[in-house]
Design a protein around this motif. Sequence first.
Motif, mmCIF file in Angstrom:
data_model
loop_
_atom_site.group_PDB
_atom_site.id
_atom_site.type_symbol
_atom_site.label_atom_id
_atom_site.label_comp_id
_atom_site.label_asym_id
_atom_site.label_seq_id
_atom_site.Cartn_x
_atom_site.Cartn_y
_atom_site.Cartn_z
ATOM 1 N N ASP A 130 -24.672 -6.844 28.012
ATOM 2 C CA ASP A 130 -23.539 -7.289 27.205
ATOM 3 C C ASP A 130 -22.354 -6.337 27.266
ATOM 4 O OD1 ASP A 130 -24.588 -9.679 26.248
ATOM 5 O OD2 ASP A 130 -25.627 -8.691 24.593
ATOM 6 N N SER A 131 -22.528 -5.173 27.846
ATOM 7 C CA SER A 131 -21.504 -4.131 27.740
ATOM 8 C C SER A 131 -20.454 -4.177 28.839
ATOM 9 C CB SER A 131 -22.172 -2.752 27.759
ATOM 10 O OG SER A 131 -22.799 -2.532 29.015
ATOM 11 N N ALA A 132 -20.720 -4.895 29.911
ATOM 12 C CA ALA A 132 -19.801 -5.041 31.048
ATOM 13 C C ALA A 132 -19.712 -3.794 31.918
ATOM 14 C CB ALA A 132 -18.389 -5.449 30.589
ATOM 15 N N ARG A 133 -20.390 -2.723 31.536
ATOM 16 C CA ARG A 133 -20.369 -1.497 32.339
ATOM 17 C C ARG A 133 -21.742 -0.829 32.245
ATOM 18 N NH1 ARG A 133 -14.978 -0.578 33.515
ATOM 19 N NH2 ARG A 133 -15.344 1.479 34.408
ATOM 20 N N ALA A 134 -22.085 -0.064 33.273
ATOM 21 C CA ALA A 134 -23.350 0.676 33.266
ATOM 22 C C ALA A 134 -23.296 1.766 34.330
ATOM 23 C CB ALA A 134 -24.527 -0.263 33.536
ATOM 24 N N ASP A 135 -24.200 2.699 34.206
ATOM 25 C CA ASP A 135 -24.428 3.695 35.261
ATOM 26 C C ASP A 135 -25.776 3.339 35.869
ATOM 27 O OD1 ASP A 135 -25.058 5.819 36.883
ATOM 28 O OD2 ASP A 135 -25.099 7.322 35.282
ATOM 29 N N LEU A 136 -25.784 2.827 37.084
ATOM 30 C CA LEU A 136 -27.020 2.322 37.668
ATOM 31 C C LEU A 136 -27.999 3.419 38.053
ATOM 32 C CD1 LEU A 136 -25.798 -0.679 39.860
ATOM 33 C CD2 LEU A 136 -26.744 -0.680 37.534
ATOM 34 N N ALA A 178 -17.202 0.809 39.680
ATOM 35 C CA ALA A 178 -16.185 0.978 38.633
ATOM 36 C C ALA A 178 -15.249 2.146 38.900
ATOM 37 C CB ALA A 178 -16.867 1.156 37.277
ATOM 38 N N VAL A 179 -15.476 2.891 39.960
ATOM 39 C CA VAL A 179 -14.608 4.010 40.333
ATOM 40 C C VAL A 179 -14.366 3.933 41.833
ATOM 41 C CG1 VAL A 179 -15.470 5.483 38.470
ATOM 42 C CG2 VAL A 179 -16.564 5.580 40.731
ATOM 43 N N PRO A 180 -13.310 4.573 42.335
ATOM 44 C CA PRO A 180 -13.129 4.624 43.786
ATOM 45 C C PRO A 180 -14.329 5.291 44.452
ATOM 46 C CG PRO A 180 -11.130 5.316 42.665
ATOM 47 C CD PRO A 180 -12.182 5.195 41.610
ATOM 48 N N VAL A 220 -20.728 1.087 37.364
ATOM 49 C CA VAL A 220 -20.412 -0.279 37.802
ATOM 50 C C VAL A 220 -19.794 -1.069 36.657
ATOM 51 C CG1 VAL A 220 -22.196 -0.376 39.577
ATOM 52 C CG2 VAL A 220 -22.753 -1.072 37.219
ATOM 53 N N ALA A 221 -19.080 -2.122 37.044
ATOM 54 C CA ALA A 221 -18.532 -3.082 36.087
ATOM 55 C C ALA A 221 -18.988 -4.475 36.499
ATOM 56 C CB ALA A 221 -17.009 -3.005 36.073
ATOM 57 N N PHE A 222 -19.067 -5.395 35.509
ATOM 58 C CA PHE A 222 -19.554 -6.743 35.776
ATOM 59 C C PHE A 222 -19.193 -7.640 34.602
ATOM 60 C CE2 PHE A 222 -22.776 -4.013 33.957
ATOM 61 C CZ PHE A 222 -23.177 -4.706 32.822
ATOM 62 N N THR A 223 -19.318 -8.918 34.799
ATOM 63 C CA THR A 223 -19.097 -9.870 33.710
ATOM 64 C C THR A 223 -20.291 -9.831 32.773
ATOM 65 O OG1 THR A 223 -17.846 -11.308 35.193
ATOM 66 C CG2 THR A 223 -18.676 -12.289 33.141
ATOM 67 N N PRO A 224 -20.069 -9.624 31.476
ATOM 68 C CA PRO A 224 -21.214 -9.617 30.546
ATOM 69 C C PRO A 224 -22.006 -10.910 30.656
ATOM 70 C CG PRO A 224 -19.215 -8.867 29.456
ATOM 71 C CD PRO A 224 -18.789 -9.395 30.790
ATOM 72 N N ARG A 225 -23.307 -10.787 30.741
ATOM 73 C CA ARG A 225 -24.158 -11.952 30.963
ATOM 74 C C ARG A 225 -25.046 -12.274 29.778
ATOM 75 N NH1 ARG A 225 -22.743 -14.684 35.801
ATOM 76 N NH2 ARG A 225 -21.489 -13.130 36.904
#
Length: 459
Positions: A149-155, A384-386, A406-411
């Motif tokens: 739900d957060s739209a961002r994460a550190d994989l 999410a970064v260069p 990373v960034a993504f559409t909240p699912r």
Amino acid sequence: MTTPPPPPGPTPPPGCPAHRLYGPEAEADPGALYEKLRAEHGAVAPVLVQGDLPAWLVLGHRENLDVARTPSRFSRDSRRWRDMQEGKVPPDHPLTPIAAWQPVCNFQDGAEHERLRGAVTESLERLDRRGIRRYVTRFANQLIDAFADSARADLVRDFAEPLPMLVMTQLVGAPESYGPRLVEAARDMIKGTETAVASNAYVTEALEQLVARKRAQPGRDLTSWLLEHSTSLTEAEIIEHLRLVLIAAFSTTANLIANALRLVLTDRRFRASLSGGHMTLPDALEQVLWDEPPLSAILGRWATGDTMLGGQRIKEGDMVLLGLAAANVDPEIRPDLTVPVHGNRSHLAFSGGPHECPGQDIGRAIADTGIDVLLARLPDLELAVPEDELRWDSSLMSRQLVALPVAFTPRGATVTSATPLPGTGAAQPLPEAAAAPAPGPQDRSPVRDSWWSRLVGRR
């Protein structure tokens, strides 16, 4: 006049000094250093490890296999190391914890190695492969639910690191409540923080309790099968091999997952081949194992007598390092690195010979299934970064991504969110060492105190 004998250990040609495998040059770009060594010395190069101790780094694919497959010439028994015999590797030396001989299979040769490794491999073979994938799917979904739900994460932190240990916790038969804490303890030990000693104590105590529990109530798990194995392993042998399996699975599989995801996110051709069906995920993982193996080098082997290798004269007692990453890009076997190597498992990512990694197929299953679940759940993942802002930690043996934002559409979470990640709800009591503070200076062991930080040169 008598000519003095040449000094023992690797001796580079005049005007061609041995390079250090630690320090700024090695940590900044290990691959470039390997190619410099290959250009200067060929398939086998004289190098210096921590403390400027001499060693040989094997760069050639064929030469690495030669070392790995002939324990009669290159032993895994570190008690043969001449520098250690001469007192140049004291207890507080940064290489001591990973080079000092231990009664585990990867420090043995011959019959004793066969006895210990046989117990481990035969027990691993009893694991249900479909069951492993079910565990991976379950834990992958739970990890994704925590950030979907957060739209961002550190994989790295949120996915690649915890997933292998959560799965391995189940395979060894540990309570689910141990999973998250074992992830933290393993990460702490490898990164060499101030609490690394306490984390090591936690892992030891957790495994002692696990073995005691399984002795009383055996199940269908690795610990129970080691206890009942016909070789009659001692409790200490079982604990040490469980530790070996857990830490090896955690570090190498986490690195494999992170490296594969980085390629998916940064190499459009790689991602297009994968999404377009031109390359399967197992094929993609083999490509990663060729190009960015989880371990770049393995320490070590020790020469049992004077011998020749790759045109170099190796003396009895010399330390030899398997250069896995360098061997995988050896021009003798890969003259064009742009050509895909789909389906080709002749890489050395898992070493070779009698000490080849026995759990490699489990690592592949965790990475393959975990990445598949992630990409299905979050198909629009983007870096999410260069790319040039990604940072790495490099050491003698590996090169690891620090983070993969990373960034993504909240699912939104799946139905698995109804079952919290083990350890987040009511949990069984953990060993006291789980909450142990960092030991004071008077309590610290010179061997275990932040040993990994000294190995990688980080203070």
